[in-house]
Enzyme design. Structure first.
Site, short mmCIF file in Angstrom:
data_model
loop_
_atom_site.label_atom_id
_atom_site.label_comp_id
_atom_site.label_asym_id
_atom_site.label_seq_id
_atom_site.Cartn_x
_atom_site.Cartn_y
_atom_site.Cartn_z
CE LYS A 66 52.67 -48.59 39.48
NZ LYS A 66 51.92 -47.37 39.34
CD GLN A 110 49.04 -44.97 39.62
OE1 GLN A 110 50.03 -45.63 39.87
NE2 GLN A 110 48.57 -45.37 38.17
CG ASP A 133 56.65 -42.54 38.32
OD1 ASP A 133 56.51 -43.62 37.47
OD2 ASP A 133 55.85 -42.03 38.98
N1 GUN Z 1 49.79 -43.72 36.10
C1 GUN Z 1 49.78 -44.76 35.07
N2 GUN Z 1 51.08 -45.03 34.79
C2 GUN Z 1 51.96 -44.43 35.57
C3 GUN Z 1 53.16 -44.51 35.94
O1 GUN Z 1 54.07 -44.95 35.29
N3 GUN Z 1 53.75 -43.69 37.02
C4 GUN Z 1 52.94 -42.85 37.76
N4 GUN Z 1 53.46 -42.19 38.84
N5 GUN Z 1 51.57 -42.98 37.61
C5 GUN Z 1 51.03 -43.55 36.49
#
Ligand code: GUN
Length: 311
Positions: A66, A110, A133
């Site tokens: 990311k 996350q 998100d």
């Molecule tokens: N963990 C795995 N995929 C995601 C996601 O799309 N967002 C978040 N916050 N955590 C994740």
């Protein structure tokens, strides 16, 4: 033959391959162009903050990816790492700091979080307008009620990516029968809301659904998001249907090796479907690209300027 043996854009067993990797690259390009324009014309550099608690290896890989893609799109990337033993209070204080920081337009904590922290409490503490998100109840509610303008939701990245692939493939989705297998807050439920907003007739199926194969066979659009390797079989697929496989499951491939498979038995389904996403290379690459797009959207809304159309 595995899906990875089929070159992107080609067909397998009759079905066209939906190339999420290529679509995601195009989306990242549109995001980067929009960021360049925002910087030049508005003096605005969108910023994404990612918070990682602990050292889960898969989460570390995601967070690194990311950060890299955020910088490549010309945006600011802020990474915050907390110890696996960090308290909920410490994480909430970090979220409050990011909520108040004008250089941060998107916040992603996350998941999964360590057991001493309640993820719903943390998600609820994120400013809904920075919730890239789309997990906050305000955004879930805005999605459900069809909010527009200042009330438009930030939409969870994976289902929004699936919708982009579907619209790119099929154009107008109205009147189509869509079956979403899986009812998670992150994928299944928002996917159903997005398809309903496109005027599909939507069924949400799950582990308790009676005669799941028959329900799936009614689908013009079949979205599998259950996290069970190769659960959806070829004879569950209506001939010509568009199949979107959200699953990413690592299975034993023998000889001490593993391989990635989706929630759909790919070879069987590809023999029947009209179009299908491969795993890997289908939905997976879309998630981070949509996260970048959501960050641009959030930055524009916070600055009170119209958000560009990126999908
Ligand atoms: N963990 C795995 N995929 C995601 C996601 O799309 N967002 C978040 N916050 N955590 C994740």
């Amino acid at each position: 033959m595995s899906s990875t043996a089929v070159p992107a854009g080609e067909t397998q067993g009759g079905a066209a391959l939906i190339d999420g990797k290529a679509f995601a690259a195009g989306l990242r390009g549109r995001v980067a162009a929009a960021v360049e324009k925002l910087k030049a014309e508005q003096g605005l550099t969108p910023g994404l903050a990612v918070v990682l608690v602990g050292e889960d290896p898969a989460s570390q890989v995601y967070v690194r990816s990311k950060g890299k893609q955020t910088l490549e799109a010309g945006m600011n990337s802020f990474e915050h790492k907390l110890d696996a033993s960090a308290s909920q209070e410490t994480l909430l204080a970090k979220v409050a700091e990011l909520n108040a920081d004008p250089a941060v337009h998107g916040i992603l904590v996350q998941l999964p979080l360590p057991p001493q922290i309640d993820s719903q409490t943390v998600i609820a503490a994120i400013d809904p307008d920075k919730d890239v998100d789309g997990f906050h109840v305000i955004n879930a509610g805005r999605l459900m009620t069809g909010g527009k303008g200042a009330e438009a939701p930030l939409v969870p990245c994976t289902p929004l990516g699936c919708l982009m692939l579907l619209k790119d493939r099929l154009g107008d989705l109205s009147g189509l029968n869509a079956v979403v297998v899986g009812r998670s807050n992150i994928v299944g439920k928002p996917m159903a809301q997005l398809l309903l907003a496109e005027s599909c007739t939507v069924t949400v199926a799950h582990s308790r659904t009676k005669d799941l194969p028959a329900v799936c066979r009614g689908a013009d659009i079949l979205v599998a998001a259950v996290g069970r390797p190769e659960m959806v079989k070829g004879d569950w697929v209506k001939p010509g249907a568009t199949v979107i496989d959200v699953g990413i499951n690592r299975i034993d491939a023998g000889g001490g090796k593993t391989r990635l498979v989706g929630d759909v038995a790919f070879d069987e389904a590809a023999a029947v479907a009209g179009a299908i996403t491969p795993v890997p290379g289908g939905v997976g690459p879309m998630t981070i690209a949509v996260l970048l797009a959501n960050t641009v959207t959030a930055a524009c809304r916070q600055a009170g300027i119209p958000a560009p159309e990126l999908g």
